[in-house]
Scaffold this active site. Structure first.
Site, short mmCIF file in Angstrom:
data_model
loop_
_atom_site.label_atom_id
_atom_site.label_comp_id
_atom_site.label_asym_id
_atom_site.label_seq_id
_atom_site.Cartn_x
_atom_site.Cartn_y
_atom_site.Cartn_z
N ASP A 1 -29.83 -7.74 24.00
CA ASP A 1 -29.34 -9.10 23.58
C ASP A 1 -27.80 -9.08 23.40
OD1 ASP A 1 -31.92 -10.01 23.97
OD2 ASP A 1 -32.40 -9.83 21.80
N GLY A 15 -25.46 -9.83 25.49
CA GLY A 15 -24.84 -10.65 26.23
C GLY A 15 -24.82 -9.96 27.61
N LYS A 16 -25.88 -9.11 28.06
CA LYS A 16 -25.50 -8.16 29.33
C LYS A 16 -25.59 -9.55 30.47
CE LYS A 16 -29.00 -5.83 28.12
NZ LYS A 16 -29.13 -6.16 26.79
N GLY A 73 -34.90 -10.30 28.15
CA GLY A 73 -34.29 -11.72 28.43
C GLY A 73 -32.95 -12.00 28.65
N HIS A 74 -32.32 -12.39 29.52
CA HIS A 74 -31.03 -12.61 29.96
C HIS A 74 -30.69 -14.07 29.91
CE1 HIS A 74 -31.33 -8.25 31.76
NE2 HIS A 74 -31.52 -8.28 30.09
N GLN A 132 -32.28 -4.03 27.87
CA GLN A 132 -32.32 -3.41 26.47
C GLN A 132 -31.26 -2.82 26.20
OE1 GLN A 132 -35.52 -2.71 28.85
NE2 GLN A 132 -35.88 -4.46 28.28
P1 GDP Z 1 -28.89 -9.96 27.08
O1 GDP Z 1 -30.24 -9.69 27.02
O2 GDP Z 1 -28.10 -8.50 26.72
O3 GDP Z 1 -28.48 -10.39 28.40
O4 GDP Z 1 -28.49 -10.86 25.95
P2 GDP Z 1 -29.22 -12.22 25.77
O5 GDP Z 1 -28.92 -13.67 26.94
O6 GDP Z 1 -30.53 -12.26 25.31
O7 GDP Z 1 -28.60 -12.90 24.39
C1 GDP Z 1 -27.18 -13.21 24.31
C2 GDP Z 1 -27.15 -14.64 23.79
O8 GDP Z 1 -25.77 -15.00 23.60
C3 GDP Z 1 -27.32 -15.96 24.91
O9 GDP Z 1 -27.77 -16.80 24.53
C4 GDP Z 1 -25.75 -15.96 25.53
O10 GDP Z 1 -25.53 -17.30 26.04
C5 GDP Z 1 -25.16 -15.89 24.09
N1 GDP Z 1 -23.84 -15.31 24.57
C6 GDP Z 1 -23.13 -14.22 25.36
N2 GDP Z 1 -21.89 -14.23 25.22
C7 GDP Z 1 -21.32 -14.99 24.08
C8 GDP Z 1 -20.20 -15.26 23.57
O11 GDP Z 1 -19.35 -14.60 23.71
N3 GDP Z 1 -20.25 -15.98 22.37
C9 GDP Z 1 -21.39 -16.80 22.12
N4 GDP Z 1 -21.19 -17.74 21.19
N5 GDP Z 1 -22.70 -16.76 22.64
C10 GDP Z 1 -22.66 -15.78 23.76
P1 IMO Z 2 -32.70 -7.49 26.55
O1 IMO Z 2 -32.54 -6.97 27.96
C1 IMO Z 2 -33.95 -6.99 22.55
C2 IMO Z 2 -37.74 -4.77 21.83
C3 IMO Z 2 -38.97 -5.36 21.23
C4 IMO Z 2 -39.47 -4.37 20.60
C5 IMO Z 2 -39.24 -2.83 21.23
C6 IMO Z 2 -40.36 -2.48 22.31
O2 IMO Z 2 -32.85 -9.00 26.74
O3 IMO Z 2 -31.61 -6.90 25.87
P2 IMO Z 2 -41.27 -3.59 24.30
O4 IMO Z 2 -42.09 -4.89 24.70
O5 IMO Z 2 -40.25 -3.42 25.22
O6 IMO Z 2 -42.21 -2.62 24.38
O7 IMO Z 2 -40.88 -3.73 23.01
O8 IMO Z 2 -38.11 -3.35 22.13
N1 IMO Z 2 -37.15 -4.98 23.09
C7 IMO Z 2 -36.04 -5.88 23.16
N2 IMO Z 2 -35.14 -6.44 22.34
N3 IMO Z 2 -33.77 -7.18 23.87
C8 IMO Z 2 -34.38 -6.96 24.85
O9 IMO Z 2 -34.01 -6.93 26.18
C9 IMO Z 2 -35.66 -6.14 24.53
N4 IMO Z 2 -36.73 -5.65 25.23
C10 IMO Z 2 -37.55 -5.00 24.38
O10 IMO Z 2 -38.48 -6.66 20.50
O11 IMO Z 2 -38.71 -4.09 19.17
MG MG Z 3 -31.73 -10.77 25.99
#
Ligand code: GDP
Ligand code: IMO
Ligand code: MG
Length: 429
Positions: free
Chosen positions: A13, A15-16, A40-41, A223
């Site tokens: 999470d 911000g990939k 979840g992106h 991840q």
């Molecule tokens: P990922 O799993 O690495 O793709 O990241 P997620 O999308 O799960 O979580 C990142 C969250 O931060 C999302 O809700 C993005 O919209 C938000 N986000 C990404 N970059 C920024 C930033 O520079 N500032 C803020 N405030 N939010 C950001």
């Molecule tokens: P993105 O791509 C954050 C965590 C789960 C749990 C562990 C194992 O959005 O960064 P799993 O269901 O993969 O067997 O769970 O890994 N986990 C993540 N945490 N971001 C993710 O993906 C994750 N995908 C799995 O919360 O701790």
């Molecule tokens: Mg995510």
């Protein structure tokens, strides 16, 4: 060097998705190489939010998306995501999405086993997403998996289901969970075949041809290194290799074709699920970071644990993951904090450690050793150039570069696609 790989350097999470979407404008193809719909992106484009789990984030830019053999694919999740995107005006089909023929499938028995095992672990649960990711990878390594190409061979399906059910029903029985019957699973797979097989393709060959034609490929990691099954905080990890090297095995290209590796790091740290987290803040500052950063899981809706930036952890991830440069995200969330802490190592049993130890109890006992830096009072949110950043923010970034041992190549200052500062074009090598 035409290609770029994006990986997470913390616990996910970072911000990939936003970074991949931004980079996708410069790429021809975006490829997922590991993980599944546990990812979840979130992408924000002109005020519209897109949530992707399985599809490569490049589809929002209209690029060719590939799902590599290293991914575990839940067909229901795939079609649900395609339907959601269609409602948002984006068409995804075999014309712009190809899936490796050798990709293992997630079947309903996988999440069932995932959840039954988590329930049996009780307090010690991993905190998985419950989506069957671990059991699906176990079946792949155990040579029992049903792969996309098997949908074209009904006899193979029948034979493989017998072996799969023997294994799974034994486990489910032991865990006191409901068992699965063969016929409904077979019917389901046979019904899926005509919908799913049109997406099947030799991804390795598409990538080889793209390489010969000089096309730019973006490898999208899910991840992060600290969730890597080998290098992460085991057993509190996911079940795939999240490091950049897996972009090769997970798609069928040589390691030399991966190109520049960008490591994405949040300007602080978060984690979903259980497991060690040395810089976790359970106080008002942790609460503030969670609220400001909207730290709720895209997939699970669970609240993410929050803490200070851990430079020792990211340095380890950069080294193991093969990261050439960092992308620092969510700098804006730190706006207005009077002072900031950066973890430079750990104290354990009277000793200073510059890296996280490998064993789980030692990891859990690590106390962070901090360096304190001044915060900044003005806003960085939406900044699109270095010149717009307060001096203290630049100092914070520079210190992170020194401690982590990698240059910051890009910055993100809001969820919006355009609020990005690129210090160089990663595709330029
Ligand atoms: P990922 O799993 O690495 O793709 O990241 P997620 O999308 O799960 O979580 C990142 C969250 O931060 C999302 O809700 C993005 O919209 C938000 N986000 C990404 N970059 C920024 C930033 O520079 N500032 C803020 N405030 N939010 C950001
Ligand atoms: P993105 O791509 C954050 C965590 C789960 C749990 C562990 C194992 O959005 O960064 P799993 O269901 O993969 O067997 O769970 O890994 N986990 C993540 N945490 N971001 C993710 O993906 C994750 N995908 C799995 O919360 O701790
Ligand atoms: Mg995510």
């Amino acid at each position: 060097m035409a290609n770029v790989a994006v990986i997470g350097t913390q616990w996910g999470d970072e911000g990939k998705g936003k970074v991949v979407d931004w980079l996708a404008s410069r790429a021809d193809i975006v490829v997922r190489f590991q993980g599944g719909h546990n990812a979840g992106h979130t992408l924000v484009v002109d005020g519209v939010t897109y949530k992707l789990s399985l599809l490569p984030s490049g589809v929002v830019r209209g690029k060719l998306g590939l799902i590599g053999n290293g991914v575990v694919l839940d067909p229901d999740a795939l079609f649900a995501e395609i339907a959601t995107l269609r409602e948002q005006g984006l068409e995804v089909g075999p014309h712009n999405l190809r899936i490796a023929e050798t990709t293992p499938l997630i079947l309903p028995l996988h999440p069932a086993l995932d959840r039954a095992r988590e329930a049996a672990r009780g307090q010690d649960k991993i905190g998985t997403t419950g989506r069957g990711i671990g059991p699906a990878y176990e079946d792949k390594v155990g040579r029992r998996a049903i792969r996309l190409c098997d949908l074209a061979e009904p006899e193979t399906l029948s034979f493989k289901l017998d072996e799969l059910l023997l294994h799974h029903n034994s486990l489910l029985k032991g865990l006191g969970a409901p068992l699965f019957e063969k016929q409904p699973l077979l019917d389901r797979l046979l019904a899926l075949a005509p919908r799913l097989l049109p997406f099947a393709a030799p991804v390795w060959e598409i990538l080889a041809e793209a390489r010969s034609a000089g096309r730019r490929v973006l490898f999208e990691g899910a991840q992060a290194v600290m969730l890597d099954v080998d290098h992460g905080t085991y057993p509190y990890v996911t079940s795939s290799n999240t490091v950049a090297g897996n972009a090769a095995a997970g798609t069928g290209i040589g390691p030399g074709a991966i190109g520049l590796v960008l490591g994405i790091a949040k300007a602080y740290t978060t984690r979903v699920g259980s497991g060690p987290f040395p810089t976790e803040l359970t106080d008002a500052t942790g609460q503030l970071l969670g609220e400001r950063g909207r730290e709720f899981g895209t997939v699970t809706g669970r609240r993410r644990r929050c803490g200070w930036f851990d430079a020792a952890l990211v340095r380890q991830a950069v080294t193991i993951g093969g990261v050439d440069g960092l992308v620092l995200t969510k700098l804006d969330v730190l706006d207005g904090l009077p002072e900031l802490k950066i973890c430079i190592g750990y104290r354990l049993g009277g000793q200073f450690l510059h890296r996280l130890p490998p064993a789980m109890r030692a990891q859990a006992a690590c106390e962070p050793v901090y360096e304190t830096l001044p915060g900044w009072s003005s806003s960085t949110r939406g900044a699109r150039s270095y010149a717009e950043l307060p001096a203290e923010a630049v100092k914070y970034i520079r210190r992170i570069e020194e401690l982590v041992g990698a240059p910051v190549m890009m910055l993100s200052t809001s969820p919006d696609r355009d609020d990005t500062i690129a210090l160089r074009d990663p595709f330029a090598g």
